[in-house]
Write an enzyme that holds these catalytic residues in place. Sequence first.
Site, PDB file in Angstrom:
ATOM      1  N   TYR A  41       0.840  -1.216   0.000  1.00  0.00           N
ATOM      2  CA  TYR A  41       0.000   0.000   0.000  1.00  0.00           C
ATOM      3  C   TYR A  41       0.868   1.256   0.000  1.00  0.00           C
ATOM      4  O   TYR A  41       0.588   2.217  -0.710  1.00  0.00           O
ATOM      5  CB  TYR A  41      -0.914  -0.002   1.232  1.00  0.00           C
ATOM      6  CG  TYR A  41      -1.941   1.107   1.215  1.00  0.00           C
ATOM      7  CD1 TYR A  41      -3.217   0.883   0.717  1.00  0.00           C
ATOM      8  CD2 TYR A  41      -1.626   2.386   1.670  1.00  0.00           C
ATOM      9  CE1 TYR A  41      -4.165   1.911   0.678  1.00  0.00           C
ATOM     10  CE2 TYR A  41      -2.555   3.412   1.629  1.00  0.00           C
ATOM     11  CZ  TYR A  41      -3.824   3.171   1.136  1.00  0.00           C
ATOM     12  OH  TYR A  41      -4.752   4.186   1.092  1.00  0.00           O
ATOM     13  N   PHE A  87      -6.265  20.662 -24.429  1.00  0.00           N
ATOM     14  CA  PHE A  87      -6.966  19.426 -24.765  1.00  0.00           C
ATOM     15  C   PHE A  87      -8.363  19.452 -24.115  1.00  0.00           C
ATOM     16  O   PHE A  87      -8.573  20.171 -23.146  1.00  0.00           O
ATOM     17  CB  PHE A  87      -6.151  18.215 -24.290  1.00  0.00           C
ATOM     18  CG  PHE A  87      -6.812  16.918 -24.640  1.00  0.00           C
ATOM     19  CD1 PHE A  87      -6.976  16.544 -25.965  1.00  0.00           C
ATOM     20  CD2 PHE A  87      -7.307  16.081 -23.646  1.00  0.00           C
ATOM     21  CE1 PHE A  87      -7.624  15.360 -26.287  1.00  0.00           C
ATOM     22  CE2 PHE A  87      -7.944  14.893 -23.962  1.00  0.00           C
ATOM     23  CZ  PHE A  87      -8.104  14.531 -25.288  1.00  0.00           C
ATOM     24  N   ASP A  88      -9.288  18.641 -24.638  1.00  0.00           N
ATOM     25  CA  ASP A  88     -10.686  18.758 -24.172  1.00  0.00           C
ATOM     26  C   ASP A  88     -10.855  18.479 -22.678  1.00  0.00           C
ATOM     27  O   ASP A  88     -11.614  19.173 -21.998  1.00  0.00           O
ATOM     28  CB  ASP A  88     -11.657  17.921 -25.024  1.00  0.00           C
ATOM     29  CG  ASP A  88     -11.355  16.435 -25.046  1.00  0.00           C
ATOM     30  OD1 ASP A  88     -10.297  16.036 -24.532  1.00  0.00           O
ATOM     31  OD2 ASP A  88     -12.171  15.661 -25.581  1.00  0.00           O
ATOM     32  N   ASP A 130       1.623  19.956 -20.354  1.00  0.00           N
ATOM     33  CA  ASP A 130       0.761  18.784 -20.578  1.00  0.00           C
ATOM     34  C   ASP A 130       1.570  17.873 -21.499  1.00  0.00           C
ATOM     35  O   ASP A 130       1.738  18.131 -22.689  1.00  0.00           O
ATOM     36  CB  ASP A 130      -0.561  19.230 -21.219  1.00  0.00           C
ATOM     37  CG  ASP A 130      -1.465  18.051 -21.555  1.00  0.00           C
ATOM     38  OD1 ASP A 130      -0.991  16.905 -21.522  1.00  0.00           O
ATOM     39  OD2 ASP A 130      -2.644  18.277 -21.874  1.00  0.00           O
ATOM     40  N   ALA A 134       1.542  14.524 -22.481  1.00  0.00           N
ATOM     41  CA  ALA A 134       1.104  13.215 -22.981  1.00  0.00           C
ATOM     42  C   ALA A 134       2.009  12.693 -24.109  1.00  0.00           C
ATOM     43  O   ALA A 134       2.367  11.522 -24.144  1.00  0.00           O
ATOM     44  CB  ALA A 134      -0.342  13.302 -23.458  1.00  0.00           C
ATOM     45  N   LYS A 160      -0.183   7.464 -23.528  1.00  0.00           N
ATOM     46  CA  LYS A 160       0.345   7.837 -24.845  1.00  0.00           C
ATOM     47  C   LYS A 160       1.822   7.441 -24.918  1.00  0.00           C
ATOM     48  O   LYS A 160       2.162   6.289 -25.153  1.00  0.00           O
ATOM     49  CB  LYS A 160       0.151   9.333 -25.099  1.00  0.00           C
ATOM     50  CG  LYS A 160      -1.259   9.721 -25.497  1.00  0.00           C
ATOM     51  CD  LYS A 160      -2.172   9.851 -24.342  1.00  0.00           C
ATOM     52  CE  LYS A 160      -3.501  10.457 -24.690  1.00  0.00           C
ATOM     53  NZ  LYS A 160      -4.386  10.491 -23.524  1.00  0.00           N
ATOM     54  N   HIS A 162     -19.201  15.185 -26.632  1.00  0.00           N
ATOM     55  CA  HIS A 162     -18.914  14.287 -27.757  1.00  0.00           C
ATOM     56  C   HIS A 162     -18.810  12.819 -27.346  1.00  0.00           C
ATOM     57  O   HIS A 162     -19.049  11.931 -28.147  1.00  0.00           O
ATOM     58  CB  HIS A 162     -17.657  14.720 -28.511  1.00  0.00           C
ATOM     59  CG  HIS A 162     -16.428  14.781 -27.667  1.00  0.00           C
ATOM     60  ND1 HIS A 162     -16.249  15.715 -26.680  1.00  0.00           N
ATOM     61  CD2 HIS A 162     -15.315  14.012 -27.654  1.00  0.00           C
ATOM     62  CE1 HIS A 162     -15.085  15.527 -26.106  1.00  0.00           C
ATOM     63  NE2 HIS A 162     -14.487  14.490 -26.674  1.00  0.00           N
TER      64      HIS A 162
HETATM   65  C1  PLP Z   1      -2.862  16.305 -24.726  1.00  0.00           C
HETATM   66  C2  PLP Z   1      -3.693  15.495 -23.793  1.00  0.00           C
HETATM   67  N1  PLP Z   1      -3.804  15.848 -22.513  1.00  0.00           N
HETATM   68  C3  PLP Z   1      -4.525  15.140 -21.631  1.00  0.00           C
HETATM   69  C4  PLP Z   1      -5.208  14.009 -22.026  1.00  0.00           C
HETATM   70  C5  PLP Z   1      -6.043  13.251 -21.017  1.00  0.00           C
HETATM   71  O1  PLP Z   1      -5.453  12.048 -20.718  1.00  0.00           O
HETATM   72  P1  PLP Z   1      -6.283  10.729 -20.292  1.00  0.00           P
HETATM   73  O2  PLP Z   1      -7.065  10.296 -21.488  1.00  0.00           O
HETATM   74  O3  PLP Z   1      -5.250   9.768 -19.876  1.00  0.00           O
HETATM   75  O4  PLP Z   1      -7.181  11.117 -19.172  1.00  0.00           O
HETATM   76  C6  PLP Z   1      -5.130  13.599 -23.349  1.00  0.00           C
HETATM   77  C7  PLP Z   1      -5.861  12.386 -23.792  1.00  0.00           C
HETATM   78  O5  PLP Z   1      -6.058  12.117 -24.942  1.00  0.00           O
HETATM   79  C8  PLP Z   1      -4.358  14.362 -24.265  1.00  0.00           C
HETATM   80  O6  PLP Z   1      -4.252  14.023 -25.554  1.00  0.00           O
END
Ligand code: PLP
Length: 510
Positions: free
Chosen positions: A124, A176-177, A267, A269, A310, A502
């Site tokens: 843990y 990102f969304d 960010d 990813a 990613k 979406h």
């Molecule tokens: C640039 C970017 N930031 C954040 C995220 C969010 O990550 P997760 O899908 O692991 O929650 C994504 C996901 O596609 C992304 O492309």
Amino acid sequence: MLFIHLQVVRETPDRYHNGRVPIKSRQKRFHVFSSGFINSLTNNLITLIYKIMNLPYAEPFKTKMVENIYRSTKDQREKWIADASFNLFNLRSEQVYIDLLTDSGTGAMSDKQWASIMVGDESYAGSSSYYHLKEAIKELTGFDYFLPTHQGRAAENVLFSVLVKAGDIVPGNSHFDTTKGHIEFRKATAVDCTVDTASDTTSPNPFKGNVDTGKLENVLKATAADKISCVILTITNNTVGGQPVSMANIREVHKLSKKYGIRLIIDSARFAENAYFIKTREEGYADKDIRDIAREMFSYADGMTMSSKKDAIVNIGGFVGFRDEELFRQASTYNIIFEGFITYGGMSGRDMNALAQGLYEGTEFPYLESRIKQVAYLGQKMKEYGIPVLEPFGGHAIFIDAKRFIPDFPKEEFPAQTLALEFYIEGGIRGAEIGALMADRDPVTRANRYPALEMVRLALPRRVYSNNHMDYVAAVVRNVFEKRNDIRKGFKIIWEAPIMRHFTVKLDRV
Ligand SMILES: Cc1ncc(COP(=O)(O)O)c(C=O)c1O
């Protein structure tokens, strides 16, 4: 021979064994065998040898396990997609032949990642898997502190719980969304400062993910520092087509953020793909190792959020990285509430092991070259068929420009979604709409937002499909392109969620 020898030596340390080896000795071995110097020497040598021998490039891995995928008929797909309310997220995976919905969590893990799973430590608190991951993150990003989370949006949730307050401004490059979702959910505003060329799908600008530093400075000047949560820099910039951000731009954004006393958060990813583009496109970086480039990118930031699904090539996982201990402390409380104790935060020990290994594999030049060249292979095929695609090709996906594909199509009927559905019906390919559906409604006026880019994204899972699959995908899109004048009617929304619509929206034919 030299290449093979170095690879073997470098990949045999006990990083993915049971982790009971004292950390110091493991660190020492890692530094000896995978230093930037050896990496870059190896890669430069291989490139040179291939050139001298006139050998083409090929994937640096082979297949050990296969998974069947399923073909279907057009009639079946027409029924399935209607039953799914014309939302590609609602399909079952067996109803899809080639799944290019996302590159997130869909990659193939290596034998070494699977081996590391078997020796995960599920304690843990204070598990050796946590320390493996800590070591890898420190090595590749320079950040001393980190919190594991179950995925990228969870990392955003934890960090933004500390940084973002109602009424705040969060400037960045095409958030990102989920990032925007977390900002707007907290009644703050994401301000897009991306360069204008990003919305021109034909502009050859090699760094279309860049921030327009003039736009950024205007925002920083016009807003009191305590009303700006942070600057968010997304590398690569997914929303505008997986486009990279140059090192010069990262440096500039860092300088501006410092000048106005604002934190810079990356960010991350697709940080490794961004590093590949810096190496291959930016002056002064050709001879640098991917990991050295990554470390330099992160050296300009105060923190990072990571969706490990990613560039770390795992099926689930994420983390927040911090330079500042105090920020780490504050975020730790939220991590414990939302994710789990600070040494596992939403991940099992085995998953943290696979992630640590994936971070190393995802920053190997030969792997990145195979990945990004496969994306370009698909893009080039489509170009040969005359299909309008976003150029230069991005790191993780090919983006089809719906506005050029069906130019007179009404924007209110969601042209990119209409095309994505056509590709599915034609050949069982699942892509994603990156356009008005995803852009959602303005949180204040509730009016639909119509972004400059209206695209279908075909995202390639890592190490999953062959170039034969790419040929098939290009041929399906070509067939739809040849019939484009028959595409006259689109879709209307019959149900939508109040935010991030979406994913769950229900549509019907107009
Ligand atoms: C640039 C970017 N930031 C954040 C995220 C969010 O990550 P997760 O899908 O692991 O929650 C994504 C996901 O596609 C992304 O492309």
